[in-house]
Write a protein that holds these residues in place. Sequence first.
Motif, PDB file in Angstrom:
ATOM      1  N   VAL A  38       0.836  -1.212   0.000  1.00  0.00           N
ATOM      2  CA  VAL A  38       0.000   0.000   0.000  1.00  0.00           C
ATOM      3  C   VAL A  38       0.866   1.255   0.000  1.00  0.00           C
ATOM      4  O   VAL A  38       0.616   2.194  -0.753  1.00  0.00           O
ATOM      5  CB  VAL A  38      -1.015   0.006   1.178  1.00  0.00           C
ATOM      6  N   PHE A  81      -5.617   1.341  12.208  1.00  0.00           N
ATOM      7  CA  PHE A  81      -4.897   2.597  12.416  1.00  0.00           C
ATOM      8  C   PHE A  81      -3.504   2.326  12.986  1.00  0.00           C
ATOM      9  O   PHE A  81      -2.532   2.965  12.602  1.00  0.00           O
ATOM     10  CB  PHE A  81      -5.688   3.530  13.348  1.00  0.00           C
ATOM     11  N   SER A 117      -1.493   1.182  10.128  1.00  0.00           N
ATOM     12  CA  SER A 117      -1.204   2.337   9.263  1.00  0.00           C
ATOM     13  C   SER A 117      -0.058   3.153   9.852  1.00  0.00           C
ATOM     14  O   SER A 117       0.863   3.549   9.148  1.00  0.00           O
ATOM     15  CB  SER A 117      -2.443   3.229   9.115  1.00  0.00           C
ATOM     16  N   VAL A 156       3.184   1.294   9.339  1.00  0.00           N
ATOM     17  CA  VAL A 156       3.617   1.383   7.933  1.00  0.00           C
ATOM     18  C   VAL A 156       4.193   2.780   7.669  1.00  0.00           C
ATOM     19  O   VAL A 156       5.255   2.929   7.090  1.00  0.00           O
ATOM     20  CB  VAL A 156       2.443   1.084   6.963  1.00  0.00           C
ATOM     21  N   TYR A 197       0.194   9.086  14.172  1.00  0.00           N
ATOM     22  CA  TYR A 197       1.277   8.394  13.451  1.00  0.00           C
ATOM     23  C   TYR A 197       2.641   8.861  13.969  1.00  0.00           C
ATOM     24  O   TYR A 197       3.549   8.061  14.170  1.00  0.00           O
ATOM     25  CB  TYR A 197       1.188   8.675  11.944  1.00  0.00           C
TER      26      TYR A 197
HETATM   27  C1  LIG Z   1      -7.153   2.870   8.450  1.00  0.00           C
HETATM   28  C2  LIG Z   1      -7.964   4.018   7.960  1.00  0.00           C
HETATM   29  C3  LIG Z   1      -9.297   4.147   8.319  1.00  0.00           C
HETATM   30  C4  LIG Z   1     -10.021   5.232   7.857  1.00  0.00           C
HETATM   31 CL1  LIG Z   1     -11.681   5.378   8.305  1.00  0.00          CL
HETATM   32  C5  LIG Z   1      -9.440   6.189   7.038  1.00  0.00           C
HETATM   33  C6  LIG Z   1      -8.098   6.060   6.688  1.00  0.00           C
HETATM   34  C7  LIG Z   1      -7.368   4.979   7.146  1.00  0.00           C
HETATM   35  O1  LIG Z   1      -6.044   4.806   6.794  1.00  0.00           O
HETATM   36  C8  LIG Z   1      -5.345   5.976   6.412  1.00  0.00           C
HETATM   37  C9  LIG Z   1      -3.964   5.523   6.057  1.00  0.00           C
HETATM   38  N1  LIG Z   1      -2.879   5.845   6.745  1.00  0.00           N
HETATM   39  C10 LIG Z   1      -1.822   5.271   6.109  1.00  0.00           C
HETATM   40  C11 LIG Z   1      -0.464   5.297   6.403  1.00  0.00           C
HETATM   41  C12 LIG Z   1       0.418   4.637   5.588  1.00  0.00           C
HETATM   42  C13 LIG Z   1      -0.063   3.941   4.462  1.00  0.00           C
HETATM   43  F1  LIG Z   1       0.793   3.287   3.685  1.00  0.00           F
HETATM   44  C14 LIG Z   1      -1.439   3.891   4.158  1.00  0.00           C
HETATM   45  C15 LIG Z   1      -2.305   4.565   4.988  1.00  0.00           C
HETATM   46  N2  LIG Z   1      -3.654   4.747   4.998  1.00  0.00           N
HETATM   47  C16 LIG Z   1      -4.649   4.206   4.053  1.00  0.00           C
HETATM   48  C17 LIG Z   1      -4.485   2.703   4.029  1.00  0.00           C
HETATM   49  O2  LIG Z   1      -4.315   2.099   2.998  1.00  0.00           O
HETATM   50  N3  LIG Z   1      -4.507   2.123   5.243  1.00  0.00           N
HETATM   51  C18 LIG Z   1      -4.335   0.685   5.377  1.00  0.00           C
HETATM   52  C19 LIG Z   1      -2.888   0.446   5.837  1.00  0.00           C
HETATM   53  C20 LIG Z   1      -2.661  -1.014   6.158  1.00  0.00           C
HETATM   54  C21 LIG Z   1      -3.691  -1.554   7.110  1.00  0.00           C
HETATM   55  C22 LIG Z   1      -5.114  -1.322   6.625  1.00  0.00           C
HETATM   56  C23 LIG Z   1      -5.372   0.135   6.350  1.00  0.00           C
HETATM   57  C24 LIG Z   1      -4.533   4.864   2.670  1.00  0.00           C
HETATM   58  C25 LIG Z   1      -5.704   4.425   1.770  1.00  0.00           C
HETATM   59  C26 LIG Z   1      -5.656   5.125   0.427  1.00  0.00           C
HETATM   60  C27 LIG Z   1      -5.632   6.640   0.585  1.00  0.00           C
HETATM   61  C28 LIG Z   1      -4.475   7.081   1.460  1.00  0.00           C
HETATM   62  C29 LIG Z   1      -4.505   6.391   2.816  1.00  0.00           C
END
Ligand SMILES: Cc1cc(Cl)ccc1OCc1nc2ccc(F)cc2n1[C@H](C(=O)NC1CCCCC1)C1CCCCC1
Length: 218
Positions: free
Chosen positions: A30, A90, A93, A96, A130
């Motif tokens: 991701v 979270f 995330s 990562v 984070y």
């Molecule tokens: C977890 C979450 C919940 C809500 Cl409601 C909203 C937002 C969110 O994650 C924000 C978030 N913080 C990140 C930090 C680093 C990263 F590489 C990706 C991250 N993401 C999203 C993501 O893919 N998370 C997944 C990571 C792996 C485990 C499952 C979740 C991306 C999705 C595409 C648009 C940019 C944000």
Amino acid sequence: KEKVEITKEQQALMKIITDAYNRHQIPQDVAKKLLQDQYSAEENFLLLTEMATSQVQVLVEFTKNIPGFLSLDREDQIALLKGSAVEAMFLRSAQVFSRKMPSGHTEVLEERIRKSGISEEFITPMFNFYKSIGELHMVQEEQALLTTVTILTPDRPYVKDQQAVERLQETMLDVLRKLCVLQHPQEPQYFARLLGRLTELRTLSHYHTEMLASWRMN
Ligand SMILES: Cc1cc(Cl)ccc1OCc1nc2ccc(F)cc2n1[C@H](C(=O)NC1CCCCC1)C1CCCCC1
């Protein structure tokens, strides 16, 4: 000064959990995907739902390796998974995001996430979390145990036998406490700081429904 010692059993428990945690990880792609291309808000929303779905499957597989988890009442197992899934996402995330990346990559990743479609009001608390996780410089055993402690939260909705969950969580907290003392001897407050992050995590997770509902689609 009390000598802190991790017992043989605790060593074995930590190895089982850390190996399972490392084995059950969604493909790291991701972050790579986000660094490679700029996506539209709709594509980002879809990417999040895909990541979230695979993360839930990974979480289920991971919990099967937590010693004692499968001995809990089956309905309680489901209540614990449902109650911790968003927090685990979270937390993942944050881990990562905080990973060591080639210089400049973290800034690009932050920018892509800021512009992904997530509403402005949630960006600040999310990145504050984070960064506070990143500052802890957790070793992988601490990351695995912190996720385990989060899953084994007794006061999730619909948990019937809270005592049984509490006993399991206490076992994990004892190992985590000792690990923190041994890994960060110069920082006696480290364990307390680590647990303080779980409060921040729960608050952030309360916003998740609104975060999804307010995703800015073009
Ligand atoms: C977890 C979450 C919940 C809500 Cl409601 C909203 C937002 C969110 O994650 C924000 C978030 N913080 C990140 C930090 C680093 C990263 F590489 C990706 C991250 N993401 C999203 C993501 O893919 N998370 C997944 C990571 C792996 C485990 C499952 C979740 C991306 C999705 C595409 C648009 C940019 C944000």
